[in-house]
Scaffold this motif. Structure first.
Motif, PDB file in Angstrom:
ATOM      1  N   CYS A   1      12.000   2.135 -15.117  1.00 26.52           N
ATOM      2  CA  CYS A   1      13.457   1.937 -15.040  1.00 26.52           C
ATOM      3  C   CYS A   1      13.842   0.505 -14.681  1.00 26.52           C
ATOM      4  N   GLU A   2      12.839  -0.334 -14.425  1.00 30.94           N
ATOM      5  CA  GLU A   2      13.025  -1.753 -14.146  1.00 30.94           C
ATOM      6  C   GLU A   2      13.752  -2.023 -12.835  1.00 30.94           C
ATOM      7  N   ALA A   3      13.792  -1.052 -11.937  1.00 31.46           N
ATOM      8  CA  ALA A   3      14.373  -1.291 -10.622  1.00 31.46           C
ATOM      9  C   ALA A   3      13.492  -2.248  -9.827  1.00 31.46           C
TER      10      ALA A   3
ATOM     11  N   LYS B   1       6.475 -11.692  -8.415  1.00 35.79           N
ATOM     12  CA  LYS B   1       6.953 -12.758  -7.525  1.00 35.79           C
ATOM     13  C   LYS B   1       5.963 -13.016  -6.389  1.00 35.79           C
ATOM     14  N   ALA B   2       4.696 -13.093  -6.746  1.00 34.85           N
ATOM     15  CA  ALA B   2       3.611 -13.444  -5.819  1.00 34.85           C
ATOM     16  C   ALA B   2       3.475 -12.462  -4.664  1.00 34.85           C
ATOM     17  N   GLY B   3       4.042 -11.258  -4.855  1.00 30.79           N
ATOM     18  CA  GLY B   3       3.928 -10.226  -3.834  1.00 30.79           C
ATOM     19  C   GLY B   3       5.212  -9.924  -3.105  1.00 30.79           C
ATOM     20  N   TYR B   4       6.289 -10.657  -3.398  1.00 32.33           N
ATOM     21  CA  TYR B   4       7.543 -10.478  -2.666  1.00 32.33           C
ATOM     22  C   TYR B   4       8.548  -9.606  -3.410  1.00 32.33           C
ATOM     23  N   GLU B   5       8.048  -8.886  -4.401  1.00 37.60           N
ATOM     24  CA  GLU B   5       8.869  -7.930  -5.137  1.00 37.60           C
ATOM     25  C   GLU B   5       7.929  -6.981  -5.873  1.00 37.60           C
ATOM     26  N   ARG B   6       8.382  -5.745  -6.065  1.00 41.83           N
ATOM     27  CA  ARG B   6       7.711  -4.812  -6.970  1.00 41.83           C
ATOM     28  C   ARG B   6       8.726  -4.389  -8.020  1.00 41.83           C
ATOM     29  N   LYS B   7       8.286  -4.366  -9.267  1.00 46.80           N
ATOM     30  CA  LYS B   7       9.164  -4.031 -10.380  1.00 46.80           C
ATOM     31  C   LYS B   7       8.714  -2.713 -10.988  1.00 46.80           C
ATOM     32  N   CYS B   8       9.670  -1.800 -11.167  1.00 44.52           N
ATOM     33  CA  CYS B   8       9.345  -0.518 -11.780  1.00 44.52           C
ATOM     34  C   CYS B   8       9.041  -0.716 -13.254  1.00 44.52           C
ATOM     35  N   ASP B   9       7.926  -0.148 -13.701  1.00 45.56           N
ATOM     36  CA  ASP B   9       7.530  -0.295 -15.101  1.00 45.56           C
ATOM     37  C   ASP B   9       8.388   0.547 -16.049  1.00 45.56           C
TER      38      ASP B   9
ATOM     39  N   ALA C   1       0.821  -1.216   0.000  1.00 53.15           N
ATOM     40  CA  ALA C   1       0.000   0.000   0.000  1.00 53.15           C
ATOM     41  C   ALA C   1       0.851   1.261   0.000  1.00 53.15           C
ATOM     42  N   SER C   2       2.034   1.195   0.595  1.00 50.74           N
ATOM     43  CA  SER C   2       2.873   2.390   0.714  1.00 50.74           C
ATOM     44  C   SER C   2       4.051   2.417  -0.263  1.00 50.74           C
ATOM     45  N   HIS C   3       4.149   1.419  -1.132  1.00 51.86           N
ATOM     46  CA  HIS C   3       5.277   1.352  -2.070  1.00 51.86           C
ATOM     47  C   HIS C   3       4.805   1.080  -3.495  1.00 51.86           C
ATOM     48  N   GLN C   4       3.800   1.793  -3.909  1.00 48.98           N
ATOM     49  CA  GLN C   4       3.269   1.580  -5.250  1.00 48.98           C
ATOM     50  C   GLN C   4       4.047   2.330  -6.327  1.00 48.98           C
ATOM     51  N   PHE C   5       4.979   3.173  -5.908  1.00 50.31           N
ATOM     52  CA  PHE C   5       5.787   3.928  -6.869  1.00 50.31           C
ATOM     53  C   PHE C   5       7.267   3.666  -6.625  1.00 50.31           C
ATOM     54  N   CYS C   6       8.018   3.694  -7.682  1.00 52.48           N
ATOM     55  CA  CYS C   6       9.445   3.383  -7.638  1.00 52.48           C
ATOM     56  C   CYS C   6      10.200   4.424  -6.811  1.00 52.48           C
ATOM     57  N   ALA C   7      11.019   3.968  -5.891  1.00 49.21           N
ATOM     58  CA  ALA C   7      11.813   4.877  -5.077  1.00 49.21           C
ATOM     59  C   ALA C   7      12.989   5.464  -5.853  1.00 49.21           C
ATOM     60  N   LYS C   8      13.286   4.897  -7.010  1.00 47.55           N
ATOM     61  CA  LYS C   8      14.411   5.376  -7.817  1.00 47.55           C
ATOM     62  C   LYS C   8      13.994   6.459  -8.804  1.00 47.55           C
ATOM     63  N   CYS C   9      12.869   6.232  -9.516  1.00 49.99           N
ATOM     64  CA  CYS C   9      12.483   7.200 -10.547  1.00 49.99           C
ATOM     65  C   CYS C   9      11.084   7.778 -10.355  1.00 49.99           C
ATOM     66  N   GLY C  10      10.307   7.222  -9.436  1.00 49.65           N
ATOM     67  CA  GLY C  10       8.983   7.758  -9.150  1.00 49.65           C
ATOM     68  C   GLY C  10       7.863   7.217 -10.000  1.00 49.65           C
ATOM     69  N   ALA C  11       8.169   6.349 -10.938  1.00 53.45           N
ATOM     70  CA  ALA C  11       7.133   5.781 -11.809  1.00 53.45           C
ATOM     71  C   ALA C  11       6.360   4.684 -11.072  1.00 53.45           C
ATOM     72  N   PRO C  12       5.179   4.331 -11.556  1.00 56.89           N
ATOM     73  CA  PRO C  12       4.423   3.245 -10.925  1.00 56.89           C
ATOM     74  C   PRO C  12       5.194   1.927 -10.984  1.00 56.89           C
TER      75      PRO C  12
END
Length: 303
Positions: free
Chosen positions: A160-162, A150-158, A134-145
């Protein structure tokens, strides 16, 4: 399962977290529709429970028409998949639907069931994971969504691919001693008369022992001579790991930093036992679901 000599509340998760399955897209796909799949729902930080206060596990068919948001894979119960899901609506809007079940605050569930109940570890996992998404829906590196993978154990930036991974914040919590007395304090945010073990977040580049010594010096001005690890506790508000320690200090003179805490006092074992038994109501000590109470119980059990 709990492996330490002290079992703390919200530990002892019985599920097989099955990391090897998380990269399989079917885990949040067809697996989540299986007849043996079950969901625990969370809304407004509360957990859907049955009439007895335990997790009310819902089948996929019971979830079909609910306004579900994020869902994560929690693991396997035997061979059956288990999931946590966020209800995209206020909890009170759905209490009647699940009556006599209802959404309950996790602390209340902990107070009802105590340390050894297996549901508490599952609740800690589900609540922490869903709070992070809920609090990490945007990339901390570039700000994009970013997108859940990985079934919820990772978020991938759409963009910059971070990659971003669920975080757990380490907190040291310590019962400090001088002679035959233990140190307890109270923060500005707690009810009047309530005292507990001192605590603080670990900082980058320090050990557990260094964090204990730093926090004690910052909050009450005492210098630590020895630190001993005792036990730990997952605490899903929102997602911390409480690292419980004993600490011994040079003297009992306190210099309280009023910006950090409201008060601190030294207490004897006799005082602690009287308070916990109800004989003394001049102040209060932590409930049994708090690791501070576990530390106190360990101290009181010593000769």
């Amino acid at each position: 399962m709990a492996l330490g000599t002290v079992t703390t509340a919200f530990s002892g998760n019985p599920l097989n977290r099955a990391d090897h399955l998380r990269a399989d897209s079917d885990i949040l796909g067809c697996w989540a529709s299986r007849d043996d799949a079950r969901f625990v729902l969370i809304a407004d930080g509360k957990v859907l429970t049955d009439e007895f206060g335990d997790i009310l596990w819902l089948s996929p068919s019971k979830c079909r028409f609910l306004p579900l948001g994020t869902k994560v894979f929690l693991g396997l119960d035997g061979e059956a998949p288990r999931y946590g899901a966020e209800l995209s609506a206020a909890a009170e809007e759905f209490d009647d639907m699940f009556a006599p079940g209802k959404f309950r605050e996790p602390r209340a569930i902990g107070l009802k069931f105590g340390h050894a109940h297996p549901s508490l570890g599952i609740i800690a996992q589900a609540k922490s994971m869903l709070s992070w998404h809920a609090s990490h829906q945007f990339c901390a590196k570039c700000g994009a969504p970013s997108t859940l993978v990985k079934a919820g154990y990772e978020r991938k930036c759409d963009t910059c691919e971070a990659s971003h991974f669920p975080r757990t914040d380490p907190v040291v919590i310590m019962l400090a001693f001088h002679s035959d007395k233990a140190l307890v304090g109270r923060g500005h945010h707690v009810p009047p008369g309530f005292y507990s073990a001192l605590a603080g977040f670990m900082e980058p580049g320090e050990t557990i022992e260094e964090a204990v010594a730093r926090e004690l010096y910052e909050e009450v001005g005492v210098r630590t001579t020895r630190v001993e690890y005792k036990t730990s506790q997952p605490w899903p508000w929102p997602s911390t790991l409480m690292i419980g320690c004993f600490a011994w200090v040079e003297d009992d003179k306190l210099t309280i930093d009023a910006t950090e805490i409201d008060d601190a006092i030294w207490i004897t074992k006799e005082q602690a036992r009287d308070v916990l038994s109800g004989k003394d109501d001049t102040f209060f000590l932590p409930p049994f679901i708090a690791i501070a109470r576990d530390l106190m119980d360990i101290w009181l059990a010593e000769d």
